[in-house]
Design an enzyme around this catalytic site. Sequence first.
Site, PDB file in Angstrom:
ATOM      1  N   ASN A 106      17.392  27.233 -25.723  1.00 44.37           N
ATOM      2  CA  ASN A 106      18.797  27.349 -25.352  1.00 44.37           C
ATOM      3  C   ASN A 106      18.892  27.634 -23.859  1.00 44.37           C
ATOM      4  O   ASN A 106      17.959  28.174 -23.262  1.00 44.37           O
ATOM      5  CB  ASN A 106      19.483  28.486 -26.126  1.00 44.37           C
ATOM      6  CG  ASN A 106      20.987  28.545 -25.831  1.00 44.37           C
ATOM      7  OD1 ASN A 106      21.665  27.530 -25.797  1.00 44.37           O
ATOM      8  ND2 ASN A 106      21.479  29.750 -25.587  1.00 44.37           N
ATOM      9  N   HIS A 108      21.446  29.518 -21.100  1.00 47.45           N
ATOM     10  CA  HIS A 108      22.573  30.470 -21.088  1.00 47.45           C
ATOM     11  C   HIS A 108      22.935  30.776 -19.638  1.00 47.45           C
ATOM     12  O   HIS A 108      22.042  31.105 -18.843  1.00 47.45           O
ATOM     13  CB  HIS A 108      22.171  31.756 -21.830  1.00 47.45           C
ATOM     14  CG  HIS A 108      23.259  32.775 -21.867  1.00 47.45           C
ATOM     15  ND1 HIS A 108      24.340  32.673 -22.717  1.00 47.45           N
ATOM     16  CD2 HIS A 108      23.452  33.906 -21.154  1.00 47.45           C
ATOM     17  CE1 HIS A 108      25.148  33.710 -22.509  1.00 47.45           C
ATOM     18  NE2 HIS A 108      24.636  34.481 -21.559  1.00 47.45           N
ATOM     19  N   ASP A 144      21.411  34.904 -27.932  1.00 45.40           N
ATOM     20  CA  ASP A 144      21.099  34.908 -26.483  1.00 45.40           C
ATOM     21  C   ASP A 144      20.025  35.947 -26.160  1.00 45.40           C
ATOM     22  O   ASP A 144      19.966  36.467 -25.045  1.00 45.40           O
ATOM     23  CB  ASP A 144      22.359  35.225 -25.654  1.00 45.40           C
ATOM     24  CG  ASP A 144      23.420  34.159 -25.838  1.00 45.40           C
ATOM     25  OD1 ASP A 144      24.602  34.495 -25.702  1.00 45.40           O
ATOM     26  OD2 ASP A 144      23.055  33.014 -26.138  1.00 45.40           O
TER      27      ASP A 144
HETATM   28  C1  GRF Z   1      26.972  25.353 -19.734  1.00 44.68           C
HETATM   29  O1  GRF Z   1      27.473  26.272 -18.786  1.00 44.68           O
HETATM   30  C2  GRF Z   1      25.797  25.962 -20.449  1.00 44.68           C
HETATM   31  O2  GRF Z   1      25.166  26.973 -19.728  1.00 44.68           O
HETATM   32  C3  GRF Z   1      26.413  26.559 -21.664  1.00 44.68           C
HETATM   33  O3  GRF Z   1      27.402  25.610 -22.039  1.00 44.68           O
HETATM   34  C4  GRF Z   1      28.018  25.131 -20.824  1.00 44.68           C
HETATM   35  C5  GRF Z   1      28.437  23.691 -20.967  1.00 44.68           C
HETATM   36  O4  GRF Z   1      27.288  22.895 -20.989  1.00 44.68           O
HETATM   37  N1  GRF Z   1      25.424  26.769 -22.683  1.00 44.68           N
HETATM   38  P1  GRF Z   1      27.381  21.253 -20.994  1.00 44.68           P
HETATM   39  O5  GRF Z   1      28.087  20.824 -19.729  1.00 44.68           O
HETATM   40  O6  GRF Z   1      28.193  20.854 -22.229  1.00 44.68           O
HETATM   41  O7  GRF Z   1      25.949  20.802 -21.042  1.00 44.68           O
END
Ligand code: GRF
Length: 203
Positions: A106, A108, A144
């Site tokens: 994941n 984060h 997380d």
């Molecule tokens: C990102 O900020 C990521 O860190 C979090 O979800 C957000 C959107 O990610 N997990 P994405 O643009 O859909 O890949």
Amino acid sequence: PRILVLASGSGTNLQALIEASRDRDFPGQICAVGCNRPNAFALERAAQAHLETFVVDHTKYESREEFDGALMAEIRRHNPDLVVLAGFMRILTTDFVRALRGQLLNIHPSLLPKYTGLNTHQRALDAGDHLHGVSVHFVTEELDGGPVIAQAEVAVAPDDTAESLAEKVQEKEHILYPIVVRWFCEGRIKLGSDYVLFDGELL
Ligand code: GRF
């Protein structure tokens, strides 16, 4: 190795992985992209890249367990070596996480263990942090909370807003995730009992 990506939203991390995997020496291939929302833009990105996609719509399931069960069935169908959560906004059950132990990553948007959960950029601003960033970690039962594999830092400027900070963090996400996924596909990172092994060394 076969990489299955799960996303819920725009899929910019998915896009970064798609682009990285186009590199001939990238040691893995994206075997499928799954979303829990039928209208996730990530599905568009996957289709543009001619990747197989599936949707397991969480609104169609009575319980978290039933959703996770349906999601796991889809995942097994593609027989991945690695499942990558890329902006996947679902909390996964313990059974699901245990079934994929050591094969589930994941990303984060904070320097874990700070700011688990949501609204991480605003919380960093409210705390007056000068340093913020992103973490890539193995997913374990703790939300997380799994062992961190790598982090990238972002300097917080006095005039930063949650939006401007999120932008800076996302730039780092798109660099860091492909690197960590590459390492995993090369067999360089493994999950120990509650730690990460990198090239056999305890990180
Ligand atoms: C990102 O900020 C990521 O860190 C979090 O979800 C957000 C959107 O990610 N997990 P994405 O643009 O859909 O890949």
